[in-house]
Design an enzyme around this catalytic site. Structure first.
Site, PDB file in Angstrom:
ATOM      1  N   THR A 179      13.141 -35.024  -7.388  1.00 16.09           N
ATOM      2  CA  THR A 179      11.986 -34.364  -6.784  1.00 16.09           C
ATOM      3  C   THR A 179      10.756 -35.176  -7.171  1.00 16.09           C
ATOM      4  O   THR A 179      10.760 -35.854  -8.204  1.00 16.09           O
ATOM      5  CB  THR A 179      11.810 -32.938  -7.324  1.00 16.09           C
ATOM      6  OG1 THR A 179      11.607 -33.046  -8.737  1.00 16.09           O
ATOM      7  CG2 THR A 179      13.026 -32.083  -7.067  1.00 16.09           C
ATOM      8  N   GLU A 322      15.975 -29.811  -3.549  1.00 14.23           N
ATOM      9  CA  GLU A 322      16.921 -28.929  -4.229  1.00 14.23           C
ATOM     10  C   GLU A 322      17.877 -28.217  -3.269  1.00 14.23           C
ATOM     11  O   GLU A 322      18.834 -27.585  -3.692  1.00 14.23           O
ATOM     12  CB  GLU A 322      16.162 -27.849  -5.033  1.00 14.23           C
ATOM     13  CG  GLU A 322      15.513 -28.365  -6.313  1.00 14.23           C
ATOM     14  CD  GLU A 322      14.087 -28.870  -6.091  1.00 14.23           C
ATOM     15  OE1 GLU A 322      13.753 -29.260  -4.962  1.00 14.23           O
ATOM     16  OE2 GLU A 322      13.322 -28.879  -7.073  1.00 14.23           O
ATOM     17  N   LYS A 432      -4.946 -15.134  -6.233  1.00 13.40           N
ATOM     18  CA  LYS A 432      -4.951 -13.700  -6.533  1.00 13.40           C
ATOM     19  C   LYS A 432      -6.379 -13.221  -6.772  1.00 13.40           C
ATOM     20  O   LYS A 432      -6.998 -13.551  -7.772  1.00 13.40           O
ATOM     21  CB  LYS A 432      -4.091 -13.396  -7.751  1.00 13.40           C
ATOM     22  CG  LYS A 432      -3.763 -11.917  -7.840  1.00 13.40           C
ATOM     23  CD  LYS A 432      -2.617 -11.644  -8.768  1.00 13.40           C
ATOM     24  CE  LYS A 432      -2.110 -10.231  -8.543  1.00 13.40           C
ATOM     25  NZ  LYS A 432      -1.049  -9.869  -9.473  1.00 13.40           N
ATOM     26  N   TRP A 437      -3.271 -10.798  -2.781  1.00 14.00           N
ATOM     27  CA  TRP A 437      -2.949 -12.210  -2.570  1.00 14.00           C
ATOM     28  C   TRP A 437      -3.637 -12.785  -1.336  1.00 14.00           C
ATOM     29  O   TRP A 437      -3.653 -12.170  -0.273  1.00 14.00           O
ATOM     30  CB  TRP A 437      -1.442 -12.399  -2.425  1.00 14.00           C
ATOM     31  CG  TRP A 437      -0.686 -11.981  -3.642  1.00 14.00           C
ATOM     32  CD1 TRP A 437      -0.003 -10.819  -3.828  1.00 14.00           C
ATOM     33  CD2 TRP A 437      -0.525 -12.716  -4.855  1.00 14.00           C
ATOM     34  NE1 TRP A 437       0.571 -10.771  -5.076  1.00 14.00           N
ATOM     35  CE2 TRP A 437       0.261 -11.934  -5.736  1.00 14.00           C
ATOM     36  CE3 TRP A 437      -0.977 -13.960  -5.308  1.00 14.00           C
ATOM     37  CZ2 TRP A 437       0.610 -12.354  -7.018  1.00 14.00           C
ATOM     38  CZ3 TRP A 437      -0.617 -14.374  -6.584  1.00 14.00           C
ATOM     39  CH2 TRP A 437       0.158 -13.580  -7.427  1.00 14.00           C
TER      40      TRP A 437
HETATM   41  P1  ADP Z   1      11.092 -32.856   0.568  1.00 11.95           P
HETATM   42  O1  ADP Z   1      11.396 -33.979  -0.383  1.00 11.95           O
HETATM   43  O2  ADP Z   1      12.119 -32.538   1.573  1.00 11.95           O
HETATM   44  O3  ADP Z   1       9.677 -32.853   1.109  1.00 11.95           O
HETATM   45  P2  ADP Z   1      10.307 -31.548  -1.598  1.00 11.95           P
HETATM   46  O4  ADP Z   1      11.291 -30.970  -2.545  1.00 11.95           O
HETATM   47  O5  ADP Z   1       9.491 -32.721  -1.968  1.00 11.95           O
HETATM   48  O6  ADP Z   1      11.170 -31.754  -0.349  1.00 11.95           O
HETATM   49  O7  ADP Z   1       9.292 -30.491  -1.055  1.00 11.95           O
HETATM   50  C1  ADP Z   1       9.763 -29.284  -0.560  1.00 11.95           C
HETATM   51  C2  ADP Z   1       8.594 -28.414  -0.252  1.00 11.95           C
HETATM   52  O8  ADP Z   1       7.915 -28.883   0.914  1.00 11.95           O
HETATM   53  C3  ADP Z   1       8.984 -27.006   0.074  1.00 11.95           C
HETATM   54  O9  ADP Z   1       9.222 -26.252  -1.090  1.00 11.95           O
HETATM   55  C4  ADP Z   1       7.768 -26.534   0.863  1.00 11.95           C
HETATM   56  O10 ADP Z   1       6.715 -26.160   0.002  1.00 11.95           O
HETATM   57  C5  ADP Z   1       7.351 -27.783   1.617  1.00 11.95           C
HETATM   58  N1  ADP Z   1       7.887 -27.729   2.984  1.00 11.95           N
HETATM   59  C6  ADP Z   1       9.021 -28.277   3.441  1.00 11.95           C
HETATM   60  N2  ADP Z   1       9.182 -28.035   4.754  1.00 11.95           N
HETATM   61  C7  ADP Z   1       8.127 -27.295   5.149  1.00 11.95           C
HETATM   62  C8  ADP Z   1       7.703 -26.709   6.400  1.00 11.95           C
HETATM   63  N3  ADP Z   1       8.409 -26.855   7.522  1.00 11.95           N
HETATM   64  N4  ADP Z   1       6.546 -26.009   6.410  1.00 11.95           N
HETATM   65  C9  ADP Z   1       5.825 -25.870   5.286  1.00 11.95           C
HETATM   66  N5  ADP Z   1       6.150 -26.399   4.095  1.00 11.95           N
HETATM   67  C10 ADP Z   1       7.293 -27.100   4.016  1.00 11.95           C
END
Ligand code: ADP
Length: 534
Positions: A179, A322, A432, A437
């Site tokens: 990540t 993940e 918050k 929220w």
């Molecule tokens: P990736 O590497 O696939 O971007 P990450 O683990 O770096 O995955 O990031 C995942 C995060 O990206 C998610 O938890 C979410 O916050 C954001 N995300 C992924 N897809 C979307 C989406 N379609 N709309 C909004 N946020 C998204």
């Protein structure tokens, strides 16, 4: 009497995926447009042949099953070969994101104990810079010419490909992705053969990528980004044609889409935005794609609208490293034909529905256990479980899931009665105010709709009376004239009055993470002395 049924044993291994593709779609093309402008063609049978040679070459280097082999590369056929070659000798491919910062690159390669690094010549400067810090790497192989390291084609070319895939347990690891680590060090997510096969089967179905043998896919999502959303595996299962580009230039991508009759593409919103800008600047139509998958960040409404007007089906997907990464995908719902165009666009701004194998729930943000109704209103912390969802981070001794197996995504969302997920924020960023929220993302989106705003980021700042109140940071478009009052006025019609930001601050630049997302952590650090008055 035997308790089990009487069906055959069949271990779910990645090798079965490439064997199938080579057997059933052996002549289906895999096209690569390289950084130097040349184009090469192979096919699924060729990918398998080279993967066998690569597996042999890795064994010759003394790599043992379970050990990590890293790649630092863009999208191309040799990278694809490596996905199958490493898994085929029982190894674990670590796809390194070249956009990470030096300290992250140092950390993840050493943490994964990568023994081999396969890299594009374009990343030679990264290799030169990091070489002394990457203490576990014994062998460097260059995907292009072999000026500074053996060339990939020569390296595998020395083998005869007379090799039996290494067998093992279907729960063995086959790939590791880290990540990007917005807080603390990056964390490793190790995918298994079984989780990868299941994820790919789920990914090719009509409710997700909607692949058939006639699909021609140009994935812009990099192979180092969350396993390129599983496309290289799902595509092999369906025997699709792949078109890869080793550069992300919209002019190159556009021409390839036309020349190779591309039907499907996938990328983060910024990729699509760059493509729009290229077409507009050059008076070109968008390519006639059948489907566009957008994920990684929220797809903005205007983007969805424009693609849909072009006759392209928009698959707005949500997931994370993940989750392998597919969690939800947007596509036509049962009531689709009854919806107006505007309603279809509106629905597609949400993140779609879970594919089979994924379970979602939202829980109360305060206690993190009380499950919320799927009423299209209640917003809570999003949790997920399923066979391709993380259980434990690499080398961690404690589980990343709760007693009932739920993984907390760190996202905040609303579940609708038809199963659609609507993401509203991240748990770290939701604001918050006086016990209620406020979604920072909704405020950003609303502000982003102002014609003078290039980019907006909203964070909760400490407030003596309300605990936290929203403050909006705005980057103006070049030469645009706009005041804080104008922005507030623009927001007034779109959000509840008590959501209106207490302040609007104009800044030159909004900080981003290595994967291009707004870094609110950096923004908060930069404005750590910021004070709001009662
Ligand atoms: P990736 O590497 O696939 O971007 P990450 O683990 O770096 O995955 O990031 C995942 C995060 O990206 C998610 O938890 C979410 O916050 C954001 N995300 C992924 N897809 C979307 C989406 N379609 N709309 C909004 N946020 C998204």
């Amino acid at each position: 009497m035997a308790k089990l049924g009487a069906m055959q044993d069949w271990t779910m291994r990645i090798t079965s995926v490439i064997d199938h593709a080579a057997r059933e779609a052996g002549t289906r093309e895999i096209v690569t447009r390289w950084a130097d402008g040349s184009v090469t063609r192979t096919d699924w049978a060729g990918v398998r042949r080279d993967a066998l040679k690569m597996a042999q070459a890795l064994q010759r280097l003394g790599i043992r099953p379970g050990e990590r082999v890293a790649s630092l590369a863009m999208n191309h056929s040799r990278h694809l070969v490596s996905w199958y070659g490493v898994a085929g000798m029982g190894g674990v491919l670590h796809t390194v994101n070249p956009r990470l910062f030096d300290d992250q690159l140092d950390y993840i390669v050493n943490h994964a104990e990568d023994r081999v690094l396969l890299y594009d010549a374009a990343f030679q400067p990264i290799v030169d810079k990091m070489k002394d810090r990457w203490t576990t790497i014994e062998h460097y192989i260059c995907y292009d010419s072999g000026e500074n390291a053996p060339a990939f084609e020569d390296w595998i070319g020395a083998e005869d490909g007379d090799f039996e895939w290494v067998t093992g347990d279907e729960r063995d690891p086959c790939m590791i992705c880290y990540t990007s680590g917005t807080t603390g060090n990056p964390k490793g997510v190790q995918y298994e053969h079984r989780s990868t096969v299941l994820h790919a089967i789920a990914g090719l179905q009509p409710a997700a990528f909607n692949f058939s043998g006639s699909s021609v896919m140009l994935p812009v999502v990099p192979m180092f980004h969350a396993a390129s959303w599983g496309l290289p595996y799902a595509g092999a299962m369906a025997g699709i044609k792949f078109v890869f580009s080793a550069v992300n230039d919209p002019a190159v991508l556009h021409q390839l889409m036309i020349d190779e009759k591309v039907t499907d593409s996938a990328g983060v919103p910024t990729v699509w935005l760059a493509h729009f800008q290229y077409c507009d600047a050059n008076g070109l139509d968008l390519p006639p794609l059948k489907a566009a998958t957008i994920g990684g960040s929220a797809a903005p409404k205007f983007m969805i609208e424009r693609l849909m007007k072009n006759g392209t089906r928009v698959q707005h997907a949500w997931g994370m490293t993940e989750t392998s990464p597919i969690g939800t995908v947007g596509g036509p719902t049962w009531d689709w034909e009854e919806l107006s165009f505007e309603e279809k666009v509106q629905k597609t701004t949400m993140q779609g529905r879970p594919i089979f194998g994924v379970e979602l729930r939202t829980v109360d943000l305060d206690d993190m256990v009380t499950e919320l109704p799927r009423d299209g209103k209640s917003s809570g912390a999003l949790q997920i479980r399923g066979p391709w969802i993380i259980k434990r981070y690499f080398k961690s001794d404690k589980d990343a899931v709760n007693n009932e197996g739920w993984f907390d995504t760190g996202d905040v969302g609303i579940l609708h009665p038809d199963g659609t997920l609507q993401l509203t924020d991240r748990t770290k960023d939701v604001i918050k105010s006086g016990g209620e929220w406020i979604s920072s993302v909704e405020l950003e989106n609303a502000a982003g709709g102002h014609p003078a705003v290039a980019e907006a980021a909203c964070v909760g700042m400490p407030h003596p009376k309300w605990d936290e109140r929203p403050v909006l940071f705005v980057v103006k478009k070049a030469d645009a004239q706009v005041s804080a009052e104008d922005i507030i006025e623009h927001l007034r019609s779109q959000v509840a009055k008590w959501w209106l930001p207490d302040a609007v601050e104009f800044i030159d630049e909004i900080p981003h993470t290595a994967t291009g997302k707004i870094s609110k952590k950096d923004l908060r650090d930069r404005f750590s002395d910021y004070r709001l008055e009662a």
